[in-house]
Scaffold this motif. Structure first.
Motif, PDB file in Angstrom:
ATOM      1  N   ALA A   1     144.471  25.032  46.081  1.00  0.00           N
ATOM      2  CA  ALA A   1     144.249  25.598  44.806  1.00  0.00           C
ATOM      3  C   ALA A   1     145.609  26.061  43.999  1.00  0.00           C
ATOM      4  CB  ALA A   1     143.135  26.724  44.571  1.00  0.00           C
ATOM      5  N   ARG A   2     146.579  26.438  44.683  1.00  0.00           N
ATOM      6  CA  ARG A   2     147.967  26.711  44.399  1.00  0.00           C
ATOM      7  C   ARG A   2     148.503  25.362  43.671  1.00  0.00           C
ATOM      8  NH1 ARG A   2     148.615  29.749  49.057  1.00  0.00           N
ATOM      9  NH2 ARG A   2     150.780  28.569  49.823  1.00  0.00           N
ATOM     10  N   ASP A   3     148.084  24.293  44.348  1.00  0.00           N
ATOM     11  CA  ASP A   3     148.639  23.090  43.703  1.00  0.00           C
ATOM     12  C   ASP A   3     147.749  22.563  42.540  1.00  0.00           C
ATOM     13  OD1 ASP A   3     151.080  23.037  44.967  1.00  0.00           O
ATOM     14  OD2 ASP A   3     150.220  21.745  46.505  1.00  0.00           O
ATOM     15  N   GLY A   4     146.683  23.154  42.262  1.00  0.00           N
ATOM     16  CA  GLY A   4     145.887  22.682  41.117  1.00  0.00           C
ATOM     17  C   GLY A   4     144.556  21.841  41.454  1.00  0.00           C
ATOM     18  N   LEU A   5     144.484  21.994  42.962  1.00  0.00           N
ATOM     19  CA  LEU A   5     143.393  20.971  43.461  1.00  0.00           C
ATOM     20  C   LEU A   5     142.255  21.526  44.017  1.00  0.00           C
ATOM     21  CD1 LEU A   5     145.793  18.721  45.613  1.00  0.00           C
ATOM     22  CD2 LEU A   5     144.929  18.156  43.332  1.00  0.00           C
ATOM     23  N   GLU A   6     141.156  21.092  43.703  1.00  0.00           N
ATOM     24  CA  GLU A   6     139.724  21.761  44.088  1.00  0.00           C
ATOM     25  C   GLU A   6     139.121  21.216  45.417  1.00  0.00           C
ATOM     26  OE1 GLU A   6     135.429  23.024  42.114  1.00  0.00           O
ATOM     27  OE2 GLU A   6     136.922  21.518  40.953  1.00  0.00           O
ATOM     28  N   ALA A   7     138.897  21.760  46.265  1.00  0.00           N
ATOM     29  CA  ALA A   7     138.427  21.586  47.532  1.00  0.00           C
ATOM     30  C   ALA A   7     136.846  21.608  47.907  1.00  0.00           C
ATOM     31  CB  ALA A   7     139.044  21.985  48.705  1.00  0.00           C
ATOM     32  N   TYR A   8     136.163  20.532  48.186  1.00  0.00           N
ATOM     33  CA  TYR A   8     134.773  20.929  48.583  1.00  0.00           C
ATOM     34  C   TYR A   8     134.446  20.722  50.161  1.00  0.00           C
ATOM     35  CZ  TYR A   8     133.893  19.988  43.604  1.00  0.00           C
ATOM     36  OH  TYR A   8     133.989  20.027  42.172  1.00  0.00           O
ATOM     37  N   ALA A   9     133.489  21.329  50.640  1.00  0.00           N
ATOM     38  CA  ALA A   9     133.448  21.419  51.918  1.00  0.00           C
ATOM     39  C   ALA A   9     132.150  20.680  52.387  1.00  0.00           C
ATOM     40  CB  ALA A   9     133.368  22.906  52.556  1.00  0.00           C
ATOM     41  N   LYS A  10     132.157  20.067  53.597  1.00  0.00           N
ATOM     42  CA  LYS A  10     130.685  19.771  54.317  1.00  0.00           C
ATOM     43  C   LYS A  10     130.879  19.757  55.600  1.00  0.00           C
ATOM     44  CE  LYS A  10     131.602  14.774  54.195  1.00  0.00           C
ATOM     45  NZ  LYS A  10     131.730  14.344  55.740  1.00  0.00           N
TER      46      LYS A  10
ATOM     47  N   VAL B   1     117.076  17.585  53.820  1.00  0.00           N
ATOM     48  CA  VAL B   1     116.120  17.379  52.713  1.00  0.00           C
ATOM     49  C   VAL B   1     115.694  18.618  51.810  1.00  0.00           C
ATOM     50  CG1 VAL B   1     113.725  16.444  52.265  1.00  0.00           C
ATOM     51  CG2 VAL B   1     115.265  15.052  53.929  1.00  0.00           C
ATOM     52  N   ALA B   2     115.555  19.648  52.607  1.00  0.00           N
ATOM     53  CA  ALA B   2     115.060  20.884  51.904  1.00  0.00           C
ATOM     54  C   ALA B   2     116.306  21.521  51.007  1.00  0.00           C
ATOM     55  CB  ALA B   2     114.734  22.005  52.856  1.00  0.00           C
ATOM     56  N   ARG B   3     117.446  21.230  51.497  1.00  0.00           N
ATOM     57  CA  ARG B   3     118.680  21.793  50.763  1.00  0.00           C
ATOM     58  C   ARG B   3     119.000  20.939  49.492  1.00  0.00           C
ATOM     59  NH1 ARG B   3     122.640  24.779  53.435  1.00  0.00           N
ATOM     60  NH2 ARG B   3     124.308  23.730  52.588  1.00  0.00           N
ATOM     61  N   LEU B   4     118.828  19.809  49.514  1.00  0.00           N
ATOM     62  CA  LEU B   4     118.795  18.799  48.387  1.00  0.00           C
ATOM     63  C   LEU B   4     117.649  19.143  47.416  1.00  0.00           C
ATOM     64  CD1 LEU B   4     119.601  15.344  50.088  1.00  0.00           C
ATOM     65  CD2 LEU B   4     120.789  16.427  48.315  1.00  0.00           C
ATOM     66  N   GLY B   5     116.427  19.497  47.987  1.00  0.00           N
ATOM     67  CA  GLY B   5     115.448  19.954  46.955  1.00  0.00           C
ATOM     68  C   GLY B   5     115.688  21.252  46.211  1.00  0.00           C
ATOM     69  N   ARG B   6     116.349  22.013  46.972  1.00  0.00           N
ATOM     70  CA  ARG B   6     116.811  23.419  46.327  1.00  0.00           C
ATOM     71  C   ARG B   6     118.276  23.315  45.428  1.00  0.00           C
ATOM     72  NH1 ARG B   6     118.152  26.597  51.051  1.00  0.00           N
ATOM     73  NH2 ARG B   6     120.316  26.145  50.716  1.00  0.00           N
ATOM     74  N   ASP B   7     119.170  22.628  45.941  1.00  0.00           N
ATOM     75  CA  ASP B   7     120.528  22.920  45.816  1.00  0.00           C
ATOM     76  C   ASP B   7     120.894  21.274  44.965  1.00  0.00           C
ATOM     77  OD1 ASP B   7     120.695  25.540  46.448  1.00  0.00           O
ATOM     78  OD2 ASP B   7     121.469  24.663  48.713  1.00  0.00           O
ATOM     79  N   GLY B   8     120.732  20.428  44.906  1.00  0.00           N
ATOM     80  CA  GLY B   8     120.911  18.895  44.588  1.00  0.00           C
ATOM     81  C   GLY B   8     122.226  18.780  45.556  1.00  0.00           C
ATOM     82  N   ASP B   9     123.063  18.059  45.053  1.00  0.00           N
ATOM     83  CA  ASP B   9     124.318  17.539  45.561  1.00  0.00           C
ATOM     84  C   ASP B   9     125.280  18.395  45.588  1.00  0.00           C
ATOM     85  OD1 ASP B   9     126.276  16.085  47.028  1.00  0.00           O
ATOM     86  OD2 ASP B   9     126.396  14.576  45.781  1.00  0.00           O
ATOM     87  N   LEU B  10     125.780  19.222  46.617  1.00  0.00           N
ATOM     88  CA  LEU B  10     126.790  20.272  46.254  1.00  0.00           C
ATOM     89  C   LEU B  10     128.362  19.554  46.143  1.00  0.00           C
ATOM     90  CD1 LEU B  10     125.531  22.759  49.002  1.00  0.00           C
ATOM     91  CD2 LEU B  10     125.561  22.956  46.638  1.00  0.00           C
TER      92      LEU B  10
END
Length: 293
Positions: free
Chosen positions: A155-164, A270-279
């Protein structure tokens, strides 16, 4: 006879649907195909336009496993392919562009792996990846601690990270980028891995040697090489149970307190996708793509 089904106008032969692939849970090949069909809307954008490598495990995770990159014999004529440059010359690989291709490939019993670049721009990465791999007795809890440090540093370099989750023991971080030469992305990622080791020497190692990794998290930056691939989001893994490389929120990462805290199987996802969509949907938002400093 193996059943024949039609998917979006394409005829597919599906085989051994009752075959148990994961003996511990009784999860069958039919259930594997059902999972991929159900998760397809979220999974396909992570595969589209990327030459795919398959880790095949036709007899389940306890049987033979092998990577397949080249177009296999018997591939239907309607499956799209792409020429992929290699150090020993070019080759053709599969592009999983639609649901029929996904189901045809899933029938081979596969994990899906892809590079950080698209077929129309080989070696120009549109994302950066870190694979956080724990060396016992370290586990996902320590991976999450390192992941949070890397998120803040990026983030200090202006970059956004996602996790899996990796779907195995570790954690993956993904960062959307303006397309950048893989060599430059790899050098930047290595530099951050070295910074993490300097900041947390008792917890982090940036070199691959197994003798250095006991009780530490290996920050694997090497998968940014144009020649390497990473397990894609939503792929099933060839593990003891049908675990999935599942997107997670940063709140979940920050709150992880146990080795089983971020383990998700096909039903969970499958349950998480139904609740949250693609994170990980932000990976496809051009406005979120960052430039390396």
């Amino acid at each position: 006879m193996a059943p024949i089904t039609e998917v979006e106008g394409r005829r597919l032969t599906l085989s051994n649907l009752e075959k148990v692939l994961y003996p511990e849970s009784g999860f069958t090949k039919g259930e594997l195909l059902h999972y991929y069909a159900t998760a397809a809307e979220a999974l396909l954008p992570h595969l589209r336009d990327r030459p795919v490598s398959f880790l095949r495990f036709p007899d389940g995770p306890d049987g033979q496993q092998f990577f397949a990159k080249n177009v296999p014999p018997g591939t239907p004529s309607w499956v799209r392919t792409a020429e992929v440059p290699r150090s020993d010359g070019g080759s053709r690989q599969i592009l999983v562009q639609d649901l029929p291709t996904l189901m045809w490939a899933a029938n081979l019993v596969t994990e899906f792996h892809a590079p950080q670049w698209r077929a129309d721009a080989p070696g120009r990465a549109d994302r950066l990846v870190f694979d956080l791999d724990p060396g016992a007795p370290a586990d996902i809890v320590q991976c999450c601690e390192v992941g949070v440090w890397l998120r803040e540093r990026l983030a200090r370099d202006g970059l956004e990270a996602y996790a899996k989750t990796s779907g195995s023991k570790g954690l993956h971080l993904l960062v959307p980028l303006v397309p950048t030469a893989s060599e430059r992305v790899g050098a930047y990622a290595k530099g951050l891995a070295q910074e993490a080791e300097a900041a947390m020497p008792r917890l982090v190692v940036h070199r691959m040697a197994r003798g250095l990794r006991r009780g530490k998290v290996f920050v694997d930056h090497s998968q940014n090489s144009a020649a390497k691939t990473t397990a894609v989001a939503y792929t099933l893994r060839a593990r003891v149970s049908p675990t999935v490389s599942a997107p997670v929120t940063w709140r979940e990462v920050e709150g992880c307190r146990s080795s089983g805290g971020l383990v998700f199987d096909a039903g969970d996802v499958v349950a998480r996708l139904g609740r949250d969509g693609d994170l990980l949907a932000g990976l496809f938002d051009a406005d979120r793509a960052g430039e390396l400093p």
